[in-house]
Design an enzyme around this catalytic site. Structure first.
Site, PDB file in Angstrom:
ATOM      1  N   TRP A  96       0.830  -1.213   0.000  1.00 31.16           N
ATOM      2  CA  TRP A  96       0.000   0.000   0.000  1.00 31.16           C
ATOM      3  C   TRP A  96       0.858   1.254   0.000  1.00 31.16           C
ATOM      4  O   TRP A  96       0.384   2.343  -0.321  1.00 31.16           O
ATOM      5  CB  TRP A  96      -0.968   0.001   1.194  1.00 31.16           C
ATOM      6  N   ASP A  97       2.135   1.116   0.338  1.00 36.15           N
ATOM      7  CA  ASP A  97       3.063   2.240   0.285  1.00 36.15           C
ATOM      8  C   ASP A  97       2.912   2.973  -1.049  1.00 36.15           C
ATOM      9  O   ASP A  97       2.966   4.199  -1.141  1.00 36.15           O
ATOM     10  CB  ASP A  97       4.523   1.741   0.377  1.00 36.15           C
ATOM     11  N   GLU A 139       0.714  -2.471  12.577  1.00 37.60           N
ATOM     12  CA  GLU A 139       0.931  -3.924  12.573  1.00 37.60           C
ATOM     13  C   GLU A 139       1.388  -4.478  13.918  1.00 37.60           C
ATOM     14  O   GLU A 139       1.591  -5.691  14.043  1.00 37.60           O
ATOM     15  CB  GLU A 139       1.955  -4.287  11.487  1.00 37.60           C
ATOM     16  N   LYS A 162       2.807   0.951  15.962  1.00 33.05           N
ATOM     17  CA  LYS A 162       3.952   0.913  15.059  1.00 33.05           C
ATOM     18  C   LYS A 162       3.964   2.144  14.161  1.00 33.05           C
ATOM     19  O   LYS A 162       5.006   2.605  13.731  1.00 33.05           O
ATOM     20  CB  LYS A 162       3.870  -0.359  14.213  1.00 33.05           C
ATOM     21  N   GLN A 163       2.776   2.643  13.843  1.00 29.14           N
ATOM     22  CA  GLN A 163       2.686   3.779  12.916  1.00 29.14           C
ATOM     23  C   GLN A 163       1.286   4.366  13.002  1.00 29.14           C
ATOM     24  O   GLN A 163       0.422   3.833  13.691  1.00 29.14           O
ATOM     25  CB  GLN A 163       2.974   3.322  11.489  1.00 29.14           C
TER      26      GLN A 163
HETATM   27  C1  BGC Z   1       4.770  -1.360   7.442  1.00 26.09           C
HETATM   28  C2  BGC Z   1       3.746  -1.454   6.358  1.00 26.09           C
HETATM   29  C3  BGC Z   1       4.418  -1.274   5.030  1.00 26.09           C
HETATM   30  C4  BGC Z   1       5.548  -2.250   4.861  1.00 26.09           C
HETATM   31  C5  BGC Z   1       6.343  -2.013   3.608  1.00 26.09           C
HETATM   32  C6  BGC Z   1       5.821  -2.394   7.168  1.00 26.09           C
HETATM   33  O1  BGC Z   1       6.802  -2.336   8.142  1.00 26.09           O
HETATM   34  O2  BGC Z   1       4.183  -1.562   8.686  1.00 26.09           O
HETATM   35  O3  BGC Z   1       2.759  -0.446   6.530  1.00 26.09           O
HETATM   36  O4  BGC Z   1       3.509  -1.430   4.001  1.00 26.09           O
HETATM   37  O5  BGC Z   1       6.437  -2.145   5.934  1.00 26.09           O
HETATM   38  O6  BGC Z   1       6.990  -0.781   3.676  1.00 26.09           O
END
Ligand code: BGC
Ligand code: BGC
Length: 950
Positions: free
Chosen positions: A552-553, A692, A804-805
């Site tokens: 999704w990035d 996550e 985490k984010q």
């Molecule tokens: C993040 C995800 C992201 C992925 C790829 C993960 O660590 O939590 O949101 O899509 O890394 O960058």
């Protein structure tokens, strides 16, 4: 503020003072006395050149005995010195005194580097000798400008690497010398003379340090070779052209490096992770010998080292002097690029100049298929050939049978500085080992002569044509005919075009400026220019991290930049999702749902490629179950979000009708079957949201809000399509069984989906039960250097309120218009302190910067922003070696444009609400909205452009 430059090297005449007039008068007096014609106009040619060269120009071809020449020069110097005696501090040029004070106060070294041996006396009379750490003059070196020697001498004396020095010059030869030294330059005066400089100013009057240091905001510099930092540097020096990208490994290769060229679409199977982009043969390889000693920066002595990636031109440069044994010194200058003008063309060059004594130099220019993906081999050799002036190499992926062909031409030459003529060299002893081909070139060169080897390559794959080798050969033939210089020019022009539609300017912060440009550069080289069957992986094409997989990035962090500035490229990247619908259908069906469900990690086919198990970070003998591929499902809404944004910004109704709406509806069908009826409510249980750290959660609100938005849009757009393109609407209605019952069901889901938004407080609970998790004593973890997940363990972290984010905060950013001020404030205040900003996901900081601006807290936004800005350039997370953080790079653009500038587009109308950190003087950027390209410029709370435009 962090400075990118650590020394300023000033030319004297025309920069600090103007003794040009004295020189003119002194030469004029000599000329008049000797009856030689000499005018002010003639004098222009004398700027910045040595006394002897000046005399030669004055004599205009007339030959005189050496003794007389010496006498003339002494006489001129005598007249000149008489005039110097009249200099006083009042003769400092305007602006110099204030500028010097500012530079010194900033802790930046200063030097004068002037051809004139009178420099110490002049500076003493001007009263500024003590303002310089070093006064370097022509007597210190033998080669004068345009040779780099004097500036390099000054840099050594002040103890600063060439790449961190700025030269201020008023002469063409001086600008050329600065560039030859690997330094940036500010040119003073007529652009016709100093136009090659990074910045041109009329003079130093009113000029501040910041006006000068902007010259360094187009290049990423490696001040010295450091074997321990190779992997990080390789990533940030990645260069490419949207077809492929190559890490910044050295031509001569080093143990422990991580060489890689990743080509879009060249997937091959791997255990556990399904598929990855196969590391293509090394096209940059050059082996070099000087007098029988193999070039290696860890052998002998290296000095005056400068390596930099020029973001404006997309060329990777390296310049250094190598002393293989005492008493020998060779200057080596490397350049390489993947042409942005023709994505099938690659070029590299080395130029070697013995500085002392003669040298026998030998180069082997190779194409080498002995490459790997972190220990995994992907290629079978197919064929190879070596000719006197070039070579071919064809390889095929072991499992997927994709062919890649490279064809090269190698040209070598010697340029003598004395004659200026090109001399032939010995070429043609081929290198022909299995999987590795090359051409050897050899020459005997004298001091000051340059041996150059140019390698031009064509590259095609079986994805491009049925006959990739022939295509590569044809292309390289044409490229070699055009020649290295021409290829370079075309490439540089293509980069100019890109920046002329995509640059972002931040005035007042060089570090931020450079980071944004580097991020955009990295995105551009990883974005498929013509290929609608590929898109950008989470680590771009710059490393092995995530094996090239697309997340999704891409849609949420990277695409907005392209949508707003390079819509053609954005369209390709969105078409990739359209073309991968078959995989998404299989995924939905495999999970027992209807419609299309995009995979969390995507590659060639759109089938799920998330590894199910990976080694544990602390103990690689143990495996960790990865659930994202099973249950991180918000991606299907994210894809539609990006397509809808593209439509809104471009107004491309055709795309929306033919691609966007079909994807919107088919994924809506998936949501309709995924939502679980519970009485008159609907739940989405057992998912992972953006955060996550918490998996197997119920009713993650990011997911639920996005699903609700998605289904609402689907209901609105079906009639839109029916009005515009009834046949297509009818077809989709039939294919997707969009019966009145299904649409009614969607309406029920919209109304009944569990939404945990408290109207009283504005709070949104991230998922059911989040409030009941354990609190973290954040103070106890101050100064940590690991993520909260590493510190608390996977299960332990899941029990705590540690994000985490951005999750709810990301939702606020994406669907901002749905939320009132109370909601923004309450959730911001609640979630920001419990998020792992330093060591959680690299996706977090830019999103928080954007949201903080929306909260009217630009200084706090800046803290988050710089965390994103430093993720790659300073490797603050310690994992940049795995590849560029694409989302962080794209997030920087979002933070500047949506955050600091506050840009919004509603129904084709653009508005801005600037909110800049105090030290940012100005922000400017390009946007193309509905086909109209505009430069938008904002100052704090002041818009330098109409507030609303259409
Ligand atoms: C993040 C995800 C992201 C992925 C790829 C993960 O660590 O939590 O949101 O899509 O890394 O960058
Ligand atoms: C603007 C400049 C800006 C440039 C960016 C121009 O149109 O006027 O301020 O530096 O574009 O490429």
């Amino acid at each position: 503020m962090t400075h990118l430059l650590h020394a300023l090297l000033f030319d004297l005449d025309g920069v600090i003072t103007d003794t040009a007039e004295f020189h003119y008068l002194a030469w004029k007096r000599l000329a008049d006395e000797e009856g030689l014609p000499f005018t002010r106009a003639d004098n222009e040619a004398l700027r910045g050149i040595s006394r002897r060269e000046s005399l030669a120009l004055l004599l205009n071809g007339k030959l005189i005995p050496e003794e007389q020449a010496e006498a003339f020069m002494a006489r001129k110097n005598g007249y000149y010195r008489e005039m110097l005696a009249t200099l006083t501090p009042a003769d400092l040029l305007p602006g110099v005194a204030t500028l010097l004070a500012e530079v010194r106060a900033a802790g930046i070294k200063t030097a004068v580097a002037s051809a004139s041996r009178n420099a110490p006396e002049v500076l003493a009379r001007l009263g500024v000798a003590d303002q310089f750490d070093v006064i370097a003059h022509g007597g210190h070196v033998s080669r004068q400008k345009p040779a780099p020697d004097l500036f390099l001498f000054a840099a050594r004396e002040v103890g600063i690497a060439p790449g961190e020095c700025l030269v201020i010059e008023d002469a063409e030869a001086g600008i050329a010398a600065a560039h030859a030294a690997g330094m940036v330059a500010v040119g003073l005066g007529d652009p016709a003379r100093v136009g090659e400089a990074e910045i041109v100013l009329p003079n130093l009057d009113g000029v501040s340090l910041a006006d000068l240091t902007r010259a360094a905001t187009w290049r990423v510099v490696e001040p010295g070779f450091d074997a321990n930092r190779q992997k990080h540097r390789e990533t940030i020096f990645t260069h490419g052209n949207g077809y492929l990208a190559t890490r910044g490994t050295f031509e001569e290769r080093y143990p422990g490096d991580s060489q890689a060229t990743l080509v879009h679409g060249m997937w091959d199977d791997v255990p556990v992770s399904f598929t990855e982009l196969a590391n293509a043969p090394d096209w940059a390889a050059l082996e070099i010998w000087v007098n029988g000693v193999r070039f290696d920066m860890q052998t002998g002595v290296i000095r005056d080292y400068a390596r930099y990636l020029d973001l404006r031109t997309g060329i990777l440069h390296r310049r250094l002097v190598w002393e293989p044994v005492p008493g020998q010194a060779v200057e080596l200058v490397f350049e390489r690029f993947a042409s942005l003008a023709d994505e099938h063309v690659l070029a590299g060059r080395v130029q070697m100049t013995p500085l002392v004594g003669e040298a026998e130099v030998k180069v082997r220019a190779l194409l080498d298929a002995h490459v790997e993906n972190q220990g995994i081999l992907h290629w079978n050799p197919v064929s190879q050939a070596v000719r006197e002036d070039g070579m071919d190499l064809v390889v095929r992926t072991r499992k997927t049978g994709k062919t890649l062909a490279l064809s090269a031409k190698v040209n070598s030459y010697v340029v003598g500085t004395s004659t200026g003529a090109e001399a032939p060299t010995t070429n043609g002893e081929g290198v022909d080992c299995p999987g590795c081909v090359g051409v050897r070139a050899r020459a005997q060169v004298g001091a000051g002569e340059t041996f150059g080897v140019e390698k031009v390559m064509g590259v095609f794959s079986s994805r491009d044509t049925a006959t990739p080798l022939e295509a590569a050969q044809d292309r390289v033939r044409a490229a070699a005919e055009a020649g290295f210089e021409r290829l370079r020019q075309d490439h540089v022009r293509a980069w100019e075009d890109f920046w002329a539609g995509s640059d972002v300017v931040i005035e007042g912060d060089d570090e931020a400026q450079l980071a944004v440009r580097h991020g955009l550069f990295q995105l551009r080289i990883a974005a498929p220019t013509h290929d609608p069957h590929t898109s950008m992986g989470a680590k771009t094409l710059s490393g092995f991290g995530y094996r090239g997989h697309i997340f999704w990035d891409n849609e949420i962090f990277v695409l907005p930049f392209f949508t707003f500035t390079q819509p053609e490229i954005a369209r390709n990247m969105l078409m990739y999702r359209f073309h991968s619908l078959p995989g998404a259908r299989r995924k939905a069906a495999g999970n027992g749902f209807e419609g299309a469900q995009f995979p969390w990690e995507s590659a060639e086919t759109g089938d799920e490629v998330t590894p199910t198990w990976v080694p544990h970070f602390a103990d690689p003998t143990k495996l960790v179950r990865i659930w994202t591929g099973d249950i991180q499902i918000h991606i299907s809404a994210d894809v539609v979000y990006a397509m809808h944004q593209f439509w809104q910004v471009t107004g491309d109704d055709r795309f929306w009708a033919e691609v966007g709406v079909p994807v919107l509806l088919e994924t809506a069908v998936f949501w309709g079957t995924r939502a679980e009826p519970e009485g008159d409510k609907f739940a989405i249980r057992d998912v992972i949201g953006p955060d996550e750290n918490h998996d197997h959660v119920d009713n993650n609100q990011f997911t639920n809000f996005m699903v609700r938005w998605h289904l609402q849009l689907a209901l609105e757009m079906l009639p839109w399509l029916a009005a515009r393109d009834p046949a297509r609407a009818a077809q989709l209605t039939a294919d997707l069984k969009l019966t009145p019952e299904r649409l009614a069901h969607w309406r029920r889901v919209i109304d009944g989906l569990i939404i945990l938004h408290d109207p009283e407080t504005g709070m949104i609970e991230q998922f059911e039960g989040f409030y009941g998790l354990k609190d973290v004593d954040w103070g106890a973890y101050a100064g940590r250097t690991k993520s909260m997940q590493e510190l608390l363990g996977i299960e332990g972290c899941a029990e705590h309120k540690a994000l985490k984010q951005a999750d709810v905060v990301a939702l606020l950013c994406l669907l901002g218009d749905q939320f009132d001020e109370k909601t923004w404030r309450a959730n911001w205040d609640y979630y920001v302190p419990i998020t792992d900003h330093e060591y959680g996901s690299s996706l977090g900081p830019s999103m928080h910067a954007w949201a903080a601006c929306r909260m009217g807290q630009p200084e706090e936004a800046y803290q988050h922003f710089m965390r994103a800005a430093r993720a790659d350039l300073l490797d603050v997370r310690g994992n940049a070696g795995d590849g560029i953080h694409a989302a962080s790079a794209g997030g920087l653009w979002e933070a500047v444009v949506f955050g600091f500038a506050g840009l919004r587009v509603r129904e084709g109308v653009v508005s801005v609400t600037p909110n800049l950190p105090k030290h940012w003087k100005k922000v400017g950027f390009w946007v193309t909205v509905r086909g109209v390209k505009r430069w938008v410029e904002v100052e704090n709370s002041k818009l330098l452009f109409p507030q609303l435009f259409k």
